[in-house]
Design an enzyme around this catalytic site. Structure first.
Site, PDB file in Angstrom:
ATOM      1  N   CYS A  86       0.823  -1.223   0.000  1.00 27.23           N
ATOM      2  CA  CYS A  86       0.000   0.000   0.000  1.00 27.23           C
ATOM      3  C   CYS A  86       0.848   1.261   0.000  1.00 27.23           C
ATOM      4  CB  CYS A  86      -0.958  -0.007   1.185  1.00 27.23           C
ATOM      5  SG  CYS A  86      -2.051  -1.428   1.185  1.00 27.23           S
ATOM      6  N   HIS A 137      -3.572   7.041   2.096  1.00 34.21           N
ATOM      7  CA  HIS A 137      -3.901   5.700   1.602  1.00 34.21           C
ATOM      8  C   HIS A 137      -5.287   5.330   2.125  1.00 34.21           C
ATOM      9  CE1 HIS A 137      -4.070   1.518   0.864  1.00 34.21           C
ATOM     10  NE2 HIS A 137      -3.871   1.173   2.118  1.00 34.21           N
ATOM     11  N   ASN A 160     -10.033  -0.650  -0.725  1.00 37.26           N
ATOM     12  CA  ASN A 160      -8.584  -0.536  -0.602  1.00 37.26           C
ATOM     13  C   ASN A 160      -7.919  -1.057  -1.876  1.00 37.26           C
ATOM     14  OD1 ASN A 160      -5.879  -0.756  -0.006  1.00 37.26           O
ATOM     15  ND2 ASN A 160      -6.186  -1.613   2.032  1.00 37.26           N
TER      16      ASN A 160
HETATM   17  N1  ACO Z   1     -18.556  -9.617   7.673  1.00 36.13           N
HETATM   18  C1  ACO Z   1     -19.065  -9.916   8.866  1.00 36.13           C
HETATM   19  N2  ACO Z   1     -18.325 -10.246   9.927  1.00 36.13           N
HETATM   20  C2  ACO Z   1     -16.982 -10.209   9.773  1.00 36.13           C
HETATM   21  C3  ACO Z   1     -16.374  -9.909   8.550  1.00 36.13           C
HETATM   22  C4  ACO Z   1     -17.224  -9.604   7.473  1.00 36.13           C
HETATM   23  N3  ACO Z   1     -16.742  -9.281   6.266  1.00 36.13           N
HETATM   24  N4  ACO Z   1     -15.045  -9.976   8.705  1.00 36.13           N
HETATM   25  C5  ACO Z   1     -14.805 -10.310   9.985  1.00 36.13           C
HETATM   26  N5  ACO Z   1     -15.979 -10.467  10.625  1.00 36.13           N
HETATM   27  C6  ACO Z   1     -16.205 -10.837  11.996  1.00 36.13           C
HETATM   28  C7  ACO Z   1     -15.039 -11.539  12.615  1.00 36.13           C
HETATM   29  O1  ACO Z   1     -15.052 -12.916  12.271  1.00 36.13           O
HETATM   30  C8  ACO Z   1     -15.285 -11.321  14.079  1.00 36.13           C
HETATM   31  O2  ACO Z   1     -16.237 -12.261  14.506  1.00 36.13           O
HETATM   32  P1  ACO Z   1     -16.051 -13.003  15.931  1.00 36.13           P
HETATM   33  O3  ACO Z   1     -16.081 -11.894  16.944  1.00 36.13           O
HETATM   34  O4  ACO Z   1     -17.250 -13.892  15.965  1.00 36.13           O
HETATM   35  O5  ACO Z   1     -14.760 -13.713  15.846  1.00 36.13           O
HETATM   36  C9  ACO Z   1     -15.961  -9.943  14.132  1.00 36.13           C
HETATM   37  O6  ACO Z   1     -16.376  -9.663  12.786  1.00 36.13           O
HETATM   38  C10 ACO Z   1     -15.070  -8.831  14.606  1.00 36.13           C
HETATM   39  O7  ACO Z   1     -13.841  -8.966  13.970  1.00 36.13           O
HETATM   40  P2  ACO Z   1     -12.689  -7.928  14.239  1.00 36.13           P
HETATM   41  O8  ACO Z   1     -11.460  -8.360  13.534  1.00 36.13           O
HETATM   42  O9  ACO Z   1     -12.591  -7.617  15.685  1.00 36.13           O
HETATM   43  O10 ACO Z   1     -13.302  -6.618  13.548  1.00 36.13           O
HETATM   44  P3  ACO Z   1     -12.672  -5.208  13.481  1.00 36.13           P
HETATM   45  O11 ACO Z   1     -13.568  -4.218  14.073  1.00 36.13           O
HETATM   46  O12 ACO Z   1     -11.232  -5.204  13.898  1.00 36.13           O
HETATM   47  O13 ACO Z   1     -12.687  -4.930  11.915  1.00 36.13           O
HETATM   48  C11 ACO Z   1     -11.233  -5.005  10.018  1.00 36.13           C
HETATM   49  C12 ACO Z   1     -12.002  -5.799  11.052  1.00 36.13           C
HETATM   50  C13 ACO Z   1     -12.214  -4.184   9.197  1.00 36.13           C
HETATM   51  C14 ACO Z   1     -10.469  -5.944   9.103  1.00 36.13           C
HETATM   52  C15 ACO Z   1     -10.262  -4.069  10.763  1.00 36.13           C
HETATM   53  O14 ACO Z   1      -9.466  -4.775  11.660  1.00 36.13           O
HETATM   54  C16 ACO Z   1      -9.388  -3.314   9.811  1.00 36.13           C
HETATM   55  O15 ACO Z   1      -9.822  -2.461   9.062  1.00 36.13           O
HETATM   56  N6  ACO Z   1      -8.075  -3.567   9.855  1.00 36.13           N
HETATM   57  C17 ACO Z   1      -7.169  -2.930   8.942  1.00 36.13           C
HETATM   58  C18 ACO Z   1      -7.013  -3.847   7.847  1.00 36.13           C
HETATM   59  C19 ACO Z   1      -6.797  -3.203   6.528  1.00 36.13           C
HETATM   60  O16 ACO Z   1      -7.300  -2.146   6.206  1.00 36.13           O
HETATM   61  N7  ACO Z   1      -6.008  -3.884   5.745  1.00 36.13           N
HETATM   62  C20 ACO Z   1      -5.757  -3.480   4.443  1.00 36.13           C
HETATM   63  C21 ACO Z   1      -4.387  -3.662   4.054  1.00 36.13           C
HETATM   64  S1  ACO Z   1      -3.280  -2.779   5.051  1.00 36.13           S
HETATM   65  C22 ACO Z   1      -3.525  -1.218   4.804  1.00 36.13           C
HETATM   66  O17 ACO Z   1      -4.061  -0.856   3.828  1.00 36.13           O
HETATM   67  C23 ACO Z   1      -3.092  -0.289   5.843  1.00 36.13           C
END
Ligand code: ACO
Length: 324
Positions: free
Chosen positions: A114, A251, A281
């Site tokens: 990214c 980003h 993203n």
């Molecule tokens: N739909 C529904 N539920 C989901 C999904 C989905 N697509 N994905 C995960 N869940 C569930 C999980 O399984 C979890 O369930 P559980 O509690 O029963 O285990 C629940 O949602 C909560 O999961 P968390 O990981 O705690 O959710 P969080 O609020 O952290 O959000 C997310 C997850 C959106 C991935 C967040 O951590 C995030 O944005 N991280 C950054 C990742 C990113 O942007 N990466 C891109 C590349 S790196 C960059 O660009 C910087």
């Protein structure tokens, strides 16, 4: 007087196929409500089978060259950031070079996920400042849908495809922050975080391209901190006050990361370009796509001061300070 890279053209390309959150809910156990609330993403563009990264990059480049009023053969350099190359080798940049009819100079890829656009920008800017090249194309492009595991709801809803680019040209300037062009770019990496966000494959490990795998919470935790820190650092280094910045063009990972970065830095969301709802993203493509979108919407204007922070797999991160 000193040499600085001025942006003389900007281009972007998004594949025509749009996938909504409801479309994603037909593939994995998710919902529009969950995706919007946790990420801010509403739709993403997906490339079809025939659409490679070099093809998208070429479309974006043609738009940028047209805006700059020059042809492909006027370019001395192409630096292209991607983690989704057309082939393991040669570089995707050489396919773009050929498609643009550029017969001299050099073209190569950089891999910084990214942060790929920022790494490419820094590389091209350095070569221009040293007088090694006069005109350069800097591209960020991804076909992330081709390395996405559409059975994994943790990742598949987050990513999209697209390309964005800028044409840089050497200009003699006084060397102040009032002069147009790239004022400074900082880039960093810390390889100890590589396992937190990576591909499950690679030619020299398992002969496989692999799929995106990610520790979302760990990425989230570092993204806002790193982007805010490097933004503050580049402002301080160049003697620029945050109030002088017209637009933060970060980003586009997740609206909550954008909000957390803005809050840490102390810039209001009204000054943040956000395209995460429209593009999701797109990794290396996300900053130039956001730049192009901000200009198309009439928000970003010539002469304004832009701050472009990014963070991605590696971990890699950085920021660029630009007077457009
Ligand atoms: N739909 C529904 N539920 C989901 C999904 C989905 N697509 N994905 C995960 N869940 C569930 C999980 O399984 C979890 O369930 P559980 O509690 O029963 O285990 C629940 O949602 C909560 O999961 P968390 O990981 O705690 O959710 P969080 O609020 O952290 O959000 C997310 C997850 C959106 C991935 C967040 O951590 C995030 O944005 N991280 C950054 C990742 C990113 O942007 N990466 C891109 C590349 S790196 C960059 O660009 C910087």
């Amino acid at each position: 007087m000193t040499l600085r890279s001025r942006i003389i053209g900007i281009g972007s390309y998004l594949p025509s196929h749009i996938s909504t959150n409801d479309d994603m809910a037909k593939i994995v156990d998710t919902s529009d409500e969950w995706i919007v609330e946790r990420t801010g993403i509403k739709v993403r563009h997906f490339a079809d089978e025939q659409m490679s990264s070099s093809v998208m990059a070429t479309y974006a480049a043609q738009e940028a060259l047209k805006a700059a009023g020059i042809s492909g053969n006027d370019l001395d350099l192409i630096v292209l950031g991607t983690v989704t190359p057309d082939k393991t080798f040669p570089a995707t940049a050489v396919y773009v070079q050929s498609a643009l009819g550029m017969k001299h100079g050099c073209a190569f890829d950089v891999v910084a996920a990214c942060s790929g656009f920022l790494y490419a920008l820094k590389t091209a800017d350095n070569m221009i400042r040293l007088g090694q090249v006069k005109t350069a194309l800097v591209v960020g492009v991804e076909t992330l849908s081709k390395i996405t595991d559409f059975k994994d709801r943790n990742t598949c809803v987050l990513f999209g495809d697209g390309a964005g680019c800028v044409v840089l040209q050497a200009q003699e300037v006084q060397g102040t922050t009032a002069d147009r062009g790239i004022i400074d770019t900082l880039i960093y990496s810390d390889g100890s975080y590589a396992p937190e966000l990576c591909s499950t494959g690679g030619p020299s490990t398992n002969h496989d391209v692999g799929y995106i795998t990610m520790n979302g919470r760990e990425v989230f935790r570092h993204a806002a901190v790193n982007m805010a820190q490097v933004s503050a650092e580049i402002l301080q280094k160049n003697g620029v006050d945050l109030s002088e910045v017209d637009w933060l063009v970060p980003h586009q990972a997740n609206i909550r990361i954008l909000e957390a970065t803005a809050k840490r830095l102390g810039i209001p969301m009204e000054k943040v370009i956000s395209t995460v709802d429209l593009h999701a993203n797109t990794s290396a493509a996300s900053i130039p796509l956001a730049l192009a979108q901000g200009i198309k919407e009439g928000k970003i204007k010539e002469g304004q001061l832009l701050l472009l922070p990014g963070m991605g797999a590696g971990f890699t991160w950085g920021a660029s300070l630009i007077r457009l």
